[in-house]
Design a protein around this motif. Structure first.
Motif, PDB file in Angstrom:
ATOM      1  N   ASN A   1      -8.244   0.248   5.268  1.00 48.36           N
ATOM      2  CA  ASN A   1      -8.950   0.422   3.990  1.00 48.36           C
ATOM      3  C   ASN A   1      -9.522  -0.882   3.453  1.00 48.36           C
ATOM      4  O   ASN A   1     -10.134  -0.896   2.393  1.00 48.36           O
ATOM      5  CB  ASN A   1      -8.011   1.052   2.958  1.00 48.36           C
ATOM      6  CG  ASN A   1      -7.663   2.484   3.321  1.00 48.36           C
ATOM      7  OD1 ASN A   1      -8.511   3.236   3.762  1.00 48.36           O
ATOM      8  ND2 ASN A   1      -6.413   2.840   3.147  1.00 48.36           N
ATOM      9  N   THR A  48       3.121  -1.531   6.538  1.00 44.41           N
ATOM     10  CA  THR A  48       1.814  -1.028   6.092  1.00 44.41           C
ATOM     11  C   THR A  48       1.513   0.244   6.878  1.00 44.41           C
ATOM     12  O   THR A  48       1.644   0.281   8.093  1.00 44.41           O
ATOM     13  CB  THR A  48       0.658  -2.036   6.295  1.00 44.41           C
ATOM     14  OG1 THR A  48       0.496  -2.346   7.689  1.00 44.41           O
ATOM     15  CG2 THR A  48       0.875  -3.305   5.504  1.00 44.41           C
ATOM     16  N   CYS A  68      -3.037  -7.024  -1.906  1.00 50.57           N
ATOM     17  CA  CYS A  68      -2.444  -7.860  -0.861  1.00 50.57           C
ATOM     18  C   CYS A  68      -3.386  -8.941  -0.344  1.00 50.57           C
ATOM     19  O   CYS A  68      -2.972  -9.812   0.413  1.00 50.57           O
ATOM     20  CB  CYS A  68      -1.935  -6.992   0.297  1.00 50.57           C
ATOM     21  SG  CYS A  68      -3.208  -6.072   1.190  1.00 50.57           S
ATOM     22  N   GLY A  91       0.847  -1.186   0.000  1.00 53.66           N
ATOM     23  CA  GLY A  91       0.000   0.000   0.000  1.00 53.66           C
ATOM     24  C   GLY A  91       0.882   1.235   0.000  1.00 53.66           C
ATOM     25  O   GLY A  91       0.669   2.180   0.756  1.00 53.66           O
ATOM     26  N   CYS A  92       1.884   1.214  -0.865  1.00 53.43           N
ATOM     27  CA  CYS A  92       2.933   2.248  -0.856  1.00 53.43           C
ATOM     28  C   CYS A  92       2.469   3.583  -1.416  1.00 53.43           C
ATOM     29  O   CYS A  92       3.223   4.550  -1.424  1.00 53.43           O
ATOM     30  CB  CYS A  92       4.151   1.758  -1.626  1.00 53.43           C
ATOM     31  SG  CYS A  92       3.857   1.535  -3.401  1.00 53.43           S
ATOM     32  N   VAL A 121      -3.200   0.789   5.776  1.00 56.01           N
ATOM     33  CA  VAL A 121      -3.619  -0.083   4.673  1.00 56.01           C
ATOM     34  C   VAL A 121      -4.752  -0.994   5.132  1.00 56.01           C
ATOM     35  O   VAL A 121      -5.788  -1.099   4.479  1.00 56.01           O
ATOM     36  CB  VAL A 121      -2.425  -0.925   4.157  1.00 56.01           C
ATOM     37  CG1 VAL A 121      -2.890  -1.989   3.173  1.00 56.01           C
ATOM     38  CG2 VAL A 121      -1.393  -0.024   3.509  1.00 56.01           C
ATOM     39  N   GLU A 124      -1.288   1.585  11.824  1.00 54.80           N
ATOM     40  CA  GLU A 124      -2.714   1.607  11.503  1.00 54.80           C
ATOM     41  C   GLU A 124      -3.470   2.416  12.549  1.00 54.80           C
ATOM     42  O   GLU A 124      -2.925   2.755  13.599  1.00 54.80           O
ATOM     43  CB  GLU A 124      -3.271   0.172  11.449  1.00 54.80           C
ATOM     44  CG  GLU A 124      -2.612  -0.733  10.424  1.00 54.80           C
ATOM     45  CD  GLU A 124      -3.011  -0.442   8.977  1.00 54.80           C
ATOM     46  OE1 GLU A 124      -4.014   0.262   8.750  1.00 54.80           O
ATOM     47  OE2 GLU A 124      -2.312  -0.930   8.077  1.00 54.80           O
ATOM     48  N   GLU A 174       1.091  -1.345  -4.735  1.00 62.76           N
ATOM     49  CA  GLU A 174      -0.010  -0.394  -4.605  1.00 62.76           C
ATOM     50  C   GLU A 174      -1.213  -0.886  -5.396  1.00 62.76           C
ATOM     51  O   GLU A 174      -1.092  -1.314  -6.538  1.00 62.76           O
ATOM     52  CB  GLU A 174       0.419   0.998  -5.093  1.00 62.76           C
ATOM     53  CG  GLU A 174      -0.680   2.040  -5.110  1.00 62.76           C
ATOM     54  CD  GLU A 174      -1.409   2.164  -3.775  1.00 62.76           C
ATOM     55  OE1 GLU A 174      -2.659   2.243  -3.803  1.00 62.76           O
ATOM     56  OE2 GLU A 174      -0.761   2.170  -2.714  1.00 62.76           O
TER      57      GLU A 174
END
Length: 199
Positions: free
Chosen positions: A110, A104, A89, A42-43, A107, A138, A65
């Motif tokens: 989401n 992460t 992912c 999730g870059c 990420v 997170e 991504e």
């Protein structure tokens, strides 16, 4: 665009997260005494990887991504020691190389479906070399609730979750441990930015 403000406007938070990541990389690098392979899942637009790749030119970096537009921006950076992939992912084959560190940043929040979150984390576990590190940055339900309780005491409006997010809870950490992860003390305490958010 390709700026650090692309996925989070508050640059104090962005810089604090990058500082945390680099300190954890340094700590782990000193333990294993080798060049590391690092995967940022999730870059986004590749901003964090652009900073890390400059700091560690001999490391091997990868970024995955999901959003095609952000992937295209990341890819256009043409970073020498970073390879970007457009992937999801939640798919077991989203990445195939073993790595030393997985990162992460916001990420999992989401991924709305809790079972799909768990699938993603299981995928991470399979990709890590023995003794590797998963740096999970997170947003947590409990911290968000505490923040709003404190705001209520100060007669301030509550802050809602963003519509594109579903914060994770501490029980999810128990599920991660059941996969095989072990929680270790980081270079910064848990809930490090809570006071900042409150102020």
């Amino acid at each position: 665009g390709d700026k650090g403000t692309s996925t989070i406007k508050d640059q104090f938070i962005r810089n604090s997260e990058i500082s945390f990541i680099t300190k954890e990389i340094e700590k782990y690098k000193n333990q294993v005494n080798q060049k590391l392979v690092v995967l940022d899942v999730g870059c986004g637009n590749g901003y964090v990887l652009s900073v890390l790749s400059e700091m560690y030119p001999d490391f091997e970096f990868y970024g995955v991504e999901f959003t095609k537009e952000l992937f295209d921006i990341a890819q256009a950076r043409n970073l020498k020691n970073v390879t970007f992939f457009n992937g999801d992912c939640r798919n077991t084959d989203f990445f195939s190389k073993k790595v030393d560190i997985i990162i992460t940043e916001r990420v999992l929040i989401n991924i709305f479906n809790p079972n799909e979150r768990l699938i993603a984390v299981k995928n991470f576990y399979e990709l890590l070399n023995k003794g590797g590190r998963y740096l999970l940055i997170e947003s947590f339900v409990e911290s968000w609730q505490n923040l709003n309780m404190a705001r209520k005491e100060m007669v301030l409006d509550t802050i809602p979750q963003s519509p594109q997010n579903r914060y994770i809870d501490e029980d999810f950490i128990k599920n991660i441990k059941e996969i095989g992860f072990k929680e270790i003390n980081g270079v910064l305490p848990p809930n490090y930015l809570s006071t900042y958010f409150y102020m």
